[in-house]
Design a protein around this motif. Structure first.
Motif, PDB file in Angstrom:
ATOM      1  N   GLU A 143       0.622  -1.312   0.005  1.00 21.25           N
ATOM      2  CA  GLU A 143       0.330  -0.123   0.347  1.00 21.25           C
ATOM      3  C   GLU A 143       0.819   1.122   0.075  1.00 21.25           C
ATOM      4  O   GLU A 143       0.331   2.646  -0.696  1.00 21.25           O
ATOM      5  CB  GLU A 143      -1.113  -0.141   1.124  1.00 21.25           C
ATOM      6  CG  GLU A 143      -2.024   0.798   1.593  1.00 21.25           C
ATOM      7  CD  GLU A 143      -2.650   0.650   2.768  1.00 21.25           C
ATOM      8  OE1 GLU A 143      -2.264   0.970   3.614  1.00 21.25           O
ATOM      9  OE2 GLU A 143      -3.990   0.695   2.167  1.00 21.25           O
ATOM     10  N   LYS A 144       2.111   1.529   0.922  1.00 21.34           N
ATOM     11  CA  LYS A 144       3.009   2.642   0.456  1.00 21.34           C
ATOM     12  C   LYS A 144       3.704   2.539  -0.544  1.00 21.34           C
ATOM     13  O   LYS A 144       3.375   3.951  -0.357  1.00 21.34           O
ATOM     14  CB  LYS A 144       3.518   2.541   2.135  1.00 21.34           C
ATOM     15  CG  LYS A 144       3.476   2.355   3.252  1.00 21.34           C
ATOM     16  CD  LYS A 144       4.445   2.517   4.346  1.00 21.34           C
ATOM     17  CE  LYS A 144       3.542   2.917   5.978  1.00 21.34           C
ATOM     18  NZ  LYS A 144       5.290   2.626   6.836  1.00 21.34           N
ATOM     19  N   ILE A 145       4.297   2.141  -0.755  1.00 21.12           N
ATOM     20  CA  ILE A 145       4.571   2.092  -2.181  1.00 21.12           C
ATOM     21  C   ILE A 145       3.481   2.479  -3.546  1.00 21.12           C
ATOM     22  O   ILE A 145       4.113   2.900  -4.506  1.00 21.12           O
ATOM     23  CB  ILE A 145       4.870   0.370  -2.651  1.00 21.12           C
ATOM     24  CG1 ILE A 145       6.173   0.214  -2.080  1.00 21.12           C
ATOM     25  CG2 ILE A 145       5.183   0.948  -4.390  1.00 21.12           C
ATOM     26  CD1 ILE A 145       7.685   0.960  -1.992  1.00 21.12           C
ATOM     27  N   ALA A 146       2.503   2.340  -3.647  1.00 22.93           N
ATOM     28  CA  ALA A 146       0.917   2.350  -4.362  1.00 22.93           C
ATOM     29  C   ALA A 146       0.866   4.161  -3.869  1.00 22.93           C
ATOM     30  O   ALA A 146       0.902   4.759  -4.849  1.00 22.93           O
ATOM     31  CB  ALA A 146      -0.284   1.697  -4.052  1.00 22.93           C
TER      32      ALA A 146
ATOM     33  N   ASN B 210       2.397   6.213  -7.000  1.00 25.05           N
ATOM     34  CA  ASN B 210       1.238   6.786  -7.101  1.00 25.05           C
ATOM     35  C   ASN B 210       0.547   6.023  -8.205  1.00 25.05           C
ATOM     36  O   ASN B 210      -0.078   6.627  -9.253  1.00 25.05           O
ATOM     37  CB  ASN B 210       0.597   8.200  -8.003  1.00 25.05           C
ATOM     38  CG  ASN B 210      -0.721   8.864  -8.059  1.00 25.05           C
ATOM     39  OD1 ASN B 210      -1.597   8.502  -7.711  1.00 25.05           O
ATOM     40  ND2 ASN B 210      -1.127   9.866  -9.068  1.00 25.05           N
ATOM     41  N   LEU B 211       0.680   4.803  -7.411  1.00 27.65           N
ATOM     42  CA  LEU B 211       0.359   3.324  -8.588  1.00 27.65           C
ATOM     43  C   LEU B 211      -0.956   2.437  -8.293  1.00 27.65           C
ATOM     44  O   LEU B 211      -1.255   2.966  -7.777  1.00 27.65           O
ATOM     45  CB  LEU B 211       1.158   2.548  -9.067  1.00 27.65           C
ATOM     46  CG  LEU B 211       3.001   2.810  -8.835  1.00 27.65           C
ATOM     47  CD1 LEU B 211       3.806   1.918  -8.537  1.00 27.65           C
ATOM     48  CD2 LEU B 211       3.025   2.631 -10.133  1.00 27.65           C
ATOM     49  N   LYS B 212      -2.101   2.716  -9.719  1.00 34.52           N
ATOM     50  CA  LYS B 212      -2.810   1.705  -9.097  1.00 34.52           C
ATOM     51  C   LYS B 212      -3.157   0.628  -9.914  1.00 34.52           C
ATOM     52  O   LYS B 212      -1.872   0.042 -10.781  1.00 34.52           O
ATOM     53  CB  LYS B 212      -4.104   2.413  -9.805  1.00 34.52           C
ATOM     54  CG  LYS B 212      -4.438   3.695  -9.261  1.00 34.52           C
ATOM     55  CD  LYS B 212      -4.952   5.044 -10.843  1.00 34.52           C
ATOM     56  CE  LYS B 212      -4.997   5.545 -11.770  1.00 34.52           C
ATOM     57  NZ  LYS B 212      -3.914   6.236 -12.453  1.00 34.52           N
TER      58      LYS B 212
ATOM     59  N   ILE C 291       2.157   0.307 -15.308  1.00 35.13           N
ATOM     60  CA  ILE C 291       2.760  -0.376 -15.629  1.00 35.13           C
ATOM     61  C   ILE C 291       4.227   0.288 -14.870  1.00 35.13           C
ATOM     62  O   ILE C 291       3.986   0.862 -14.783  1.00 35.13           O
ATOM     63  CB  ILE C 291       3.673  -0.603 -17.027  1.00 35.13           C
ATOM     64  CG1 ILE C 291       2.213  -0.978 -17.852  1.00 35.13           C
ATOM     65  CG2 ILE C 291       5.014  -1.064 -17.784  1.00 35.13           C
ATOM     66  CD1 ILE C 291       2.106  -2.443 -17.948  1.00 35.13           C
ATOM     67  N   MET C 292       5.149  -1.218 -14.023  1.00 32.53           N
ATOM     68  CA  MET C 292       6.653  -0.664 -13.388  1.00 32.53           C
ATOM     69  C   MET C 292       7.659  -0.965 -13.859  1.00 32.53           C
ATOM     70  O   MET C 292       7.539  -2.010 -14.003  1.00 32.53           O
ATOM     71  CB  MET C 292       5.722  -1.121 -12.225  1.00 32.53           C
ATOM     72  CG  MET C 292       5.313  -0.849 -11.215  1.00 32.53           C
ATOM     73  SD  MET C 292       5.613  -1.700  -9.443  1.00 32.53           S
ATOM     74  CE  MET C 292       6.658  -0.771  -8.914  1.00 32.53           C
TER      75      MET C 292
END
Lengths: 386, 234
Positions: free
Chosen positions: A138-141, A145-147, A151-152
């Motif tokens: 969750e913290k990385i998201a 600002n990843l949903k 793509i990473m």
């Protein structure tokens, strides 16, 4: 008027001195809180360890890999409930300073061993089916600002090459101390890439995570696993997850010991700051204490006056320091490279330690002035020039 | 016939300075009847203040006499042998029976005149209303009802001493001890203070023991005694 009003008025007698003392205590308590939080952050992995998980790694060093074939042999050891594995991938996402754990894991079984990572069941199923999918904390998201569906792109370093992962699930930590900064992707995806780009390195895993049914049998199960691979080309070392995490902490042992020491030196500094104020205060007021005794005030009243003032100053200083510990800690965490400490929060024990230190210092700083004031003869006190 | 409020029997007091014994009072015997105003005079170092402190229960005489002669170093004030009281009991006794007036007033600078006068009442079980009535009455008596909320530094020396007198009488003690009450005051203020002490004796029937260097102050007393080299004479 009550005695406590006199305590308050006494504290306000030398406003600047009281203010400086309160500030001194506040800064020291804040520094103490920050240092304790850093030390706790170091131990976060140890604290979050599960008692029923063992880690089996290469006996020589964590950086050497183990054959995938060990998995089935480990699973047959009595007392083993489940076996999964992971590889340390590392790589660079956006910026080398933006650090967080990126692990290649067995997608089908890894999260069974980590129930503290909470994932929506349908997202988990999607992740398992798609070879290039990943799960992020969750913290990385939040940080990037990843949903879901994003793509990473990650540039491999230990395993060179360009990798692209699709975010298919975001896990939530079950507890505050659970690391919510990990990125997990399919070990099979990595293995395929290695097979193509570096033949000979495929089929290796970094470590096994062994779930055991009875935590009290951890030592026997560890020994049984290691006996299986004794005298092989890749001997193993099995230990509890806490011991495994502790081995990382031990690498920074000297720094942590120094920080622990300094945090308690700070308590000593607070004691000196307040002690100095209280000694000066009591010395100035010996005549007043003598007058109060003359009027019939008892030893208990004098103790109450001195200890009350000392405690009032230390508690106000402690409260101010504790209040500012939170924003200071947040600012400190923000100043660190991302992911340096996966869990960096002021722990309840830190709050209790800071508050009780302030109170303890208040009591200790009052002891000498109390002894002087109560042991003083009235006639000697009345002769003193205030 | 009046009662003997204060009785001292063969009281001696010796101070120790390092290993040196310094005799201050030697075999003092004294009786002060109820309602008397006694002035103690004498040169500096004669033991006046020491004698006052012993009467007030803030200092102790030399060790008490043996079984053969128990009437040595005995101080009986208002029927109580002070030698039999422990520190806590003596503190409680002082708060009930003694009012204190010091040369340098000894008011607490962080408290207003009202709060300074209220101090002895904090040791009583009086209600807040009763305390207020007592404090206002005491401040009225000394003519400072309009200065209740003033701090000591906002008052003149004479006014400070009047606040100290109000503090001494607020709990209605039987005895008032005054150590050089006019020693730090000008003539006018000193006269006002002496007039107040006279009133306390005549109107409120207080027993007063006063130490003074000032012959004008001593004139107001009923009885003047002299201390010279630790010995008392009329």
């Amino acid at each position: 008027m009550r005695i406590r009003k006199l305590v308050f008025k006494n504290m306000m007698r030398h406003k600047l001195r009281s203010l400086l003392t309160v500030l001194g205590i506040a800064i020291a308590v804040m520094a103490f809180g920050l240092l304790r939080t850093v030390v706790n952050a170091w131990y976060a992995g140890v604290d979050a360890s599960s008692v029923n998980r063992l880690i089996t790694r290469h006996a020589v060093s964590f950086i050497f890999t183990l054959p995938l074939s060990y998995r089935d042999q480990i699973a047959r050891v009595p007392g083993v409930a489940n076996v999964t594995f992971a590889n340390w991938f590392q790589g660079v996402y956006i910026d080398p300073d933006q650090f967080f754990a990126r692990l290649a894991v067995d997608a089908d079984t890894y999260l069974d061993a980590y129930p503290e990572f909470i994932v929506e069941p349908q997202h988990l199923e999607t992740f398992k089916k798609e070879r290039s999918a990943c799960i992020i904390g969750e913290k990385i998201a939040q940080t990037y600002n990843l949903k879901l569906g994003d793509i990473m792109p990650v540039e491999g370093d230990i395993y060179p090459g360009s990798y692209e992962f699709v975010v298919r699930a975001i896990y939530k930590p079950r507890e505050k101390r659970t690391d919510a900064t990990q990125m997990l992707f399919h070990w099979k995806y990595l293995d395929e890439r290695i097979r193509q780009s570096q033949p000979g390195r495929e089929g290796k895993v970094g470590w096994y995570i062994v779930t055991i049914s009875d935590p009290t049998k951890a030592a026997q199960v560890s020994e049984a696993i290691d006996d299986l691979f004794a005298n092989s080309r890749a001997e193993t070392k099995s230990e509890t997850e806490a011991a495994f995490q502790q081995s990382f902490v031990s690498m920074s042992g000297a720094i942590i010991t120094a920080m622990n020491f300094i945090s308690f030196v700070i308590i000593g500094i607070i004691l000196l700051v307040l002690g100095n104020t209280m000694v000066m205060t009591a010395r100035e007021r010996m005549r007043e204490y003598a007058v109060l005794k003359t009027l019939g005030f008892t030893r208990g009243h004098i103790i109450g006056l001195i200890a009350g003032e000392s405690l009032l100053i230390s508690i106000i200083g402690g409260a101010v320091g504790l209040f500012f510990t939170f924003p200071t800690t947040e600012a400190f965490a923000a100043a660190l490279p991302s992911g340096w400490f996966p869990v960096f929060e002021v722990a309840p024990t830190t709050i209790v330690l800071s508050a009780s230190s302030a109170v303890l210092v208040g009591v200790l700083a009052a002891l000498f002035p109390i002894w002087r004031a109560t042991s003083m003869k009235i006639v000697d006190g009345l002769r003193q020039v205030g | 016939m009046s009662h003997q409020t204060i009785e001292l029997k063969n009281v001696s007091k010796t101070y120790m300075r390092d290993s040196l014994e310094i005799p201050v009072l030697s075999n003092i015997s004294l009786t002060v009847p109820e309602g008397e105003f006694l002035a103690l005079m004498g040169p500096s170092g004669s033991g006046k203040t020491t004698l006052l402190n012993l009467i007030a229960g803030i200092d102790r005489p030399d060790k008490k006499g043996s079984n053969r002669n128990p009437y040595v170093n005995q101080i009986i004030v208002h029927g109580t042998d002070l030698g039999t009281l422990g520190e806590s009991a003596l503190a409680a006794w002082r708060s009930r029976h003694m009012g204190f007036i010091f040369q340098f007033y000894n008011l607490l600078p962080v408290l207003t005149a009202y709060e300074n006068v209220e101090l002895p009442l904090l040791l009583t079980k009086l209600s807040r209303k009763e305390k207020r009535e007592h404090v206002e009455a005491a401040l009225n008596l000394v003519g400072l009802a309009d200065r209740m909320q003033h701090y000591p530094k906002q008052l003149s020396g004479g006014q400070e001493q009047r606040v100290a007198i109000a503090r001494a009488v607020v709990s209605d003690p039987t005895i008032i001890v005054a150590d050089e009450p006019t020693g730090d005051l000008d003539k006018v203020s000193a006269a006002e203070i002496m007039t107040l002490l006279e009133r306390l004796k005549s109107e409120y029937k207080k027993t007063i023991v006063m130490v003074t260097h000032d012959p004008r102050a001593a004139e107001k007393a009923h009885k003047v005694m002299h201390l010279e080299k630790g010995e008392l004479s009329s």
